[in-house]
Design an enzyme around this catalytic site. Structure first.
Site, short mmCIF file in Angstrom:
data_model
loop_
_atom_site.label_atom_id
_atom_site.label_comp_id
_atom_site.label_asym_id
_atom_site.label_seq_id
_atom_site.Cartn_x
_atom_site.Cartn_y
_atom_site.Cartn_z
CB SER A 45 -0.95 0.01 1.21
OG SER A 45 -0.22 -0.05 2.42
NE ARG A 208 -5.96 2.27 2.20
CZ ARG A 208 -5.56 1.05 2.51
NH1 ARG A 208 -5.48 0.68 3.79
NH2 ARG A 208 -5.24 0.18 1.56
CG ASP A 232 -2.95 0.33 12.26
OD1 ASP A 232 -1.85 0.25 12.84
OD2 ASP A 232 -3.17 -0.17 11.14
CD GLU A 237 -0.79 5.72 7.27
OE1 GLU A 237 -0.25 4.90 6.52
OE2 GLU A 237 -1.78 5.43 7.96
CG HIS A 254 -1.16 1.58 7.63
ND1 HIS A 254 -1.39 2.42 6.56
CD2 HIS A 254 -1.94 0.48 7.41
CE1 HIS A 254 -2.27 1.86 5.74
NE2 HIS A 254 -2.62 0.68 6.25
N GLY A 257 -2.88 -4.99 9.97
CA GLY A 257 -2.94 -6.19 9.13
C GLY A 257 -1.64 -6.94 9.00
#
Length: 378
Positions: A45, A208, A232, A237, A254, A257
């Site tokens: 990402s 997001r 998170d 970012e 972030h 996951g």
């Protein structure tokens, strides 16, 4: 055939080397010179994939080892005749377990039972559905909001966002980022919504950053609004608002996951998609890649209550291990990405083998995703 892979995609070098020459590269920024003779690009990402990156390059396929795709201009890829695949659902379990780790920490700190709380889930895709299932397995009431699915007639008792704000004690966001259109999610949690939350509510964003208006959130917290916050993801970012970080209860870089299983699923999903794209379809069994877990097995005596569940969850992953490092380096250029690049190995609950002498505890743990068995006490 030259394949570029993000250096932080586990197992990518070993898997993609079956298909061609593999070069591992940083994801932010991508070394553009490497694209000049590459056939395929595998990203995460952090890499913005669009015309400015790939125009005039020989890339024939792009894969992202992530569930979300807002970092990829899919329309341009299609127009340019470039194949594309994402990894939907690859890290959904990891995000659900991040939410549980956070909630159980807050519940212990503030002395409440999750059974006394109503959880509003905004976005009922791969993450939201799994979160709903695990919460309801524990007998915790959930409210669901997902306008696109509601409008399509998908199965589910969908409510309006206003209704969730009015009735939920915990509001957790699991939507894609849509910057415009009928289902816009940019600043879905705006100042009006934040101010309308129940006193003492918990707000969680693990999708997001821009789904929650960070400036508005900081304003509300600075004015003393009684609200617990778990973030998170952050607007802007890898930069983040350091003052906001100081105000939130849990702040992480972030990584919701970022389980080893989730990363491995992402890599294998795009590997399988690319192998099919080039006509050499291959399949990978996830358990052939993963190492043995740190804890082989543990024994649980008696029923499963909230304190016991908290201990089991935090044995596998305690969210505080990721909160403290971010606070130490927030505001230092490059450190946000460094925390993600050098992320400590994290496993999912399924890696923990739990032997229970209580049949109901074993059954419930299995529903929650643990690898549990019932062995009656002798």
């Amino acid at each position: 055939m030259k394949i570029l892979v993000d250096e932080n995609m586990p197992y990518a070098r070993d898997l993609f080397s079956r298909l061609g020459e593999v070069t591992a590269v940083p994801g932010r920024p991508i070394p553009v010179a490497q694209l000049a003779d590459a056939d395929a690009l595998m990203v995460r990402s952090v890499t913005k994939v669009n015309e400015s990156l790939l125009a005039g390059k020989p890339i024939k396929f792009v894969g992202t080892a992530t569930a979300g795709t807002d970092h990829v201009d899919e329309a341009w890829l299609k127009q340019a005749g470039i194949g594309f695949s994402a990894a939907p659902g690859c890290n959904a379990i990891a995000v659900v377990e991040y939410v549980f780790s956070s909630l159980l920490m807050l519940a212990e700190r503030d002395g409440f039972s999750l059974h006394e709380r109503t959880v509003g889930i905004v976005g009922v895709g791969n993450v939201g559905r799994r979160l709903q299932a695990r919460l309801e397995a524990l007998g915790i009431k959930t409210l669901l909001c997902d306008p696109p699915r509601a409008d399509r007639g998908d199965e589910g008792d969908f409510r309006s966002l206003d209704e969730l704000v009015q009735h939920a004690d915990i509001l957790t966001f699991h939507t894609p980022l849509f910057k415009d259109g009928p289902y816009k999610t940019l600043h879905l949690a705006d100042e009006k919504l934040i101010r309308s939350l129940k006193p003492g509510a918990i707000l969680i964003n693990a999708c997001r950053g821009a789904v929650v208006d960070n400036t508005a959130l900081l304003t509300c917290l600075s004015e003393g609004q009684k609200l617990s916050v778990v973030l998170d993801v952050w607007e802007g970012e890898p930069e983040l608002n350091v003052e906001l970080l100081k105000k939130v209860d849990i702040g992480t870089p972030h990584i919701a996951g970022y389980t080893l299983e989730g990363k491995a699923r992402g890599t294998t999903q795009v590997f399988e998609a690319y192998s099919k794209f080039i006509g050499h379809e291959q399949h990978v069994a996830l358990d052939t890649l993963l190492p043995a877990p740190e804890f082989g097995r543990i024994t649980l005596h008696g029923p499963l209550d909230q304190p016991t569940l908290k201990r089991l969850v935090h044995l596998v992953y305690d969210v505080r291990r990721d909160d403290a490092p971010l606070r130490k380096v927030a505001g230092i250029p490059g450190e946000f990405d460094k925390l993600r690049k050098n992320y400590l190995e994290r496993r999912e609950w399924s890696s923990l083998y739990v032997i229970c002498d209580d049949a109901s505890a074993a059954s419930l743990l299995c529903k929650l995703g643990f690898n549990a068995v019932h062995h009656p006490a002798r």
